[in-house]
Design a protein around this motif. Structure first.
Motif, PDB file in Angstrom:
ATOM      1  N   PRO A   2       0.414  -0.934   0.164  1.00  0.00           N
ATOM      2  CA  PRO A   2       0.116  -0.147   0.034  1.00  0.00           C
ATOM      3  C   PRO A   2       0.875   1.026  -0.433  1.00  0.00           C
ATOM      4  CG  PRO A   2      -0.467  -1.686   1.280  1.00  0.00           C
ATOM      5  CD  PRO A   2       0.695  -2.301   1.126  1.00  0.00           C
ATOM      6  N   HIS A   3      -0.039   2.150   0.112  1.00  0.00           N
ATOM      7  CA  HIS A   3       0.916   3.543  -0.576  1.00  0.00           C
ATOM      8  C   HIS A   3       1.160   4.028   0.272  1.00  0.00           C
ATOM      9  CE1 HIS A   3       0.942   8.054  -1.817  1.00  0.00           C
ATOM     10  NE2 HIS A   3       2.095   7.383  -0.941  1.00  0.00           N
ATOM     11  N   GLN A  40       1.075  13.124   6.229  1.00  0.00           N
ATOM     12  CA  GLN A  40       1.773  10.997   6.014  1.00  0.00           C
ATOM     13  C   GLN A  40       0.796  10.985   5.218  1.00  0.00           C
ATOM     14  OE1 GLN A  40       1.740  13.776   9.418  1.00  0.00           O
ATOM     15  NE2 GLN A  40      -0.149  11.841   9.402  1.00  0.00           N
ATOM     16  N   TYR A  41       0.662   9.641   4.530  1.00  0.00           N
ATOM     17  CA  TYR A  41       0.098   9.097   4.123  1.00  0.00           C
ATOM     18  C   TYR A  41       0.155   7.569   4.593  1.00  0.00           C
ATOM     19  CZ  TYR A  41      -0.460  12.533   0.056  1.00  0.00           C
ATOM     20  OH  TYR A  41      -0.868  13.376  -0.669  1.00  0.00           O
ATOM     21  N   VAL A  42      -1.282   6.881   4.387  1.00  0.00           N
ATOM     22  CA  VAL A  42      -1.729   5.722   5.412  1.00  0.00           C
ATOM     23  C   VAL A  42      -2.496   4.939   4.067  1.00  0.00           C
ATOM     24  CG1 VAL A  42      -2.307   4.238   7.070  1.00  0.00           C
ATOM     25  CG2 VAL A  42      -0.954   6.221   7.385  1.00  0.00           C
ATOM     26  N   SER A  43      -2.358   3.673   3.480  1.00  0.00           N
ATOM     27  CA  SER A  43      -2.454   3.778   2.092  1.00  0.00           C
ATOM     28  C   SER A  43      -3.451   4.361   1.566  1.00  0.00           C
ATOM     29  CB  SER A  43      -4.035   1.893   3.085  1.00  0.00           C
ATOM     30  OG  SER A  43      -3.278   1.405   4.112  1.00  0.00           O
ATOM     31  N   GLY A  64      -4.553  10.602   2.783  1.00  0.00           N
ATOM     32  CA  GLY A  64      -3.382  11.646   3.131  1.00  0.00           C
ATOM     33  C   GLY A  64      -3.939  12.655   3.849  1.00  0.00           C
ATOM     34  N   GLY A  65      -4.260  14.179   3.226  1.00  0.00           N
ATOM     35  CA  GLY A  65      -4.952  15.096   4.304  1.00  0.00           C
ATOM     36  C   GLY A  65      -4.093  15.286   5.222  1.00  0.00           C
ATOM     37  N   ASN A  66      -3.580  15.418   5.514  1.00  0.00           N
ATOM     38  CA  ASN A  66      -2.089  15.649   7.210  1.00  0.00           C
ATOM     39  C   ASN A  66      -1.819  16.385   7.048  1.00  0.00           C
ATOM     40  OD1 ASN A  66      -3.972  13.074   8.147  1.00  0.00           O
ATOM     41  ND2 ASN A  66      -2.714  12.019   7.304  1.00  0.00           N
ATOM     42  N   GLU A  67      -1.666  17.295   6.175  1.00  0.00           N
ATOM     43  CA  GLU A  67      -0.266  18.202   5.978  1.00  0.00           C
ATOM     44  C   GLU A  67      -0.464  19.422   7.019  1.00  0.00           C
ATOM     45  OE1 GLU A  67      -3.289  18.302   4.159  1.00  0.00           O
ATOM     46  OE2 GLU A  67      -2.245  17.080   1.262  1.00  0.00           O
ATOM     47  N   LYS A 118      -3.320   7.467  11.420  1.00  0.00           N
ATOM     48  CA  LYS A 118      -2.591   8.368   9.952  1.00  0.00           C
ATOM     49  C   LYS A 118      -0.953   8.111  10.414  1.00  0.00           C
ATOM     50  CE  LYS A 118      -6.096  12.344  11.307  1.00  0.00           C
ATOM     51  NZ  LYS A 118      -6.272  13.441  11.609  1.00  0.00           N
ATOM     52  N   ILE A 119      -0.830   7.120  10.981  1.00  0.00           N
ATOM     53  CA  ILE A 119       0.512   6.743  11.287  1.00  0.00           C
ATOM     54  C   ILE A 119       1.045   5.382  10.635  1.00  0.00           C
ATOM     55  CG2 ILE A 119       2.288   5.701  12.410  1.00  0.00           C
ATOM     56  CD1 ILE A 119       1.319   7.368  14.900  1.00  0.00           C
TER      57      ILE A 119
END
Length: 266
Positions: A137-138, A157-160, A163-166, A208-209
């Motif tokens: 997964p990405h 961070q990106y999890v699978s 993202g959207g955690n900027e 988000k990790i």
């Protein structure tokens, strides 16, 4: 942010996905399945091509206006430079530089000392990443300096693939004016981000990790299309991102150099 989502990440050329894992000494970091990378510090007195893979001859998609080129990766005088310049390569009018580790790394401390490039539409990036070309997964953890405003750096961070955690964090004196130290400490239950030794952001929501072992990347690239994120592209002259040192320290190991963020933590 949809434009950022469009940019993520065809990223690694298929050839990179089949490279054997190699490391530069230290103890194994088997925090996750497939994490073969060991603790290392690279001061770029040389460029170890058994450890680093140099991206060359492709681009990451329509959003990217440059072609990765080994000609934009230069080691000299104890530092590494990743360049960006107007040079026709393939379907792109510009050439740009990127390197990535061949090994994958898990939980631990990731550190870089770098000076970002200046210029709207450019992105100076230090990040960990794994994705579809590696049959995973990405997952991704980012420091990205957008050349439109080098007084700050974007964390993410990106999890699978999600993202959207900027988060934008100020860089005192400007990320492009001098070298600064950037670090993140990745654990199963939190990620801590540091700039010049100071904690600037902490993520404790485990959704988000990322959890997958990842490669370490450094890159400088540009765009004509992601202007609402990276700013209108405005090329003036060849420019580079400069890297003095990059390091990874596995969990439980001592700090490896005096300026490491690990030397100051309790």
């Amino acid at each position: 942010m949809t434009e950022i989502a469009r940019y993520r990440r065809l990223h690694v050329h298929v050839a990179a996905g089949i490279m054997f894992a190699v490391s530069i000494g230290g103890s194994p970091a088997f925090a996750q399945q497939g994490a073969t990378g060991k603790s290392f510090v690279d001061n770029f007195d040389t460029l170890d091509k058994s450890f680093w893979y140099i991206s060359d001859g492709w681009n990451n998609g329509d959003h990217q206006n440059c072609t990765w080129s080994k000609g934009e990766v230069h080691q000299a005088d104890g530092s590494l430079e990743l360049g960006f310049e107007k040079k026709k390569l393939g379907a792109r009018d510009y050439a740009c530089g990127e390197i990535q580790t061949k090994a994958r790394f898990g939980y631990g401390t990731y550190e870089i000392r770098m000076q970002a490039a200046t210029g709207s539409g450019l992105n100076s990036a230090f990040f960990s990443y794994i994705g579809e070309t590696d049959n995973k997964p990405h997952d991704e953890i980012d420091f990205e300096v957008l050349g439109k405003n080098t007084d700050e750096v974007q964390l993410n961070q990106y999890v699978s693939g999600t993202g959207g955690n900027e988060k934008l964090v100020a860089v005192a004196g400007g990320a492009d004016k001098s070298y600064h130290d950037y670090a993140f400490i990745w654990a199963a239950d939190r990620i801590r981000y540091f700039i010049d030794g100071k904690l600037v952001h902490e993520v404790t929501d485990t959704s988000k990790i990322p959890s997958n072992a990842q490669k370490i990347f450094m890159s400088l690239w540009g765009t004509d299309t992601l202007s609402s994120w990276m700013g209108p592209f405005a090329y003036e002259a060849p420019i580079s991102m400069k890297i003095d040192r990059v390091a990874f320290t596995a969990p439980g190991e001592d700090c490896q150099f005096p300026d490491s963020v690990l030397c100051t933590l309790d």
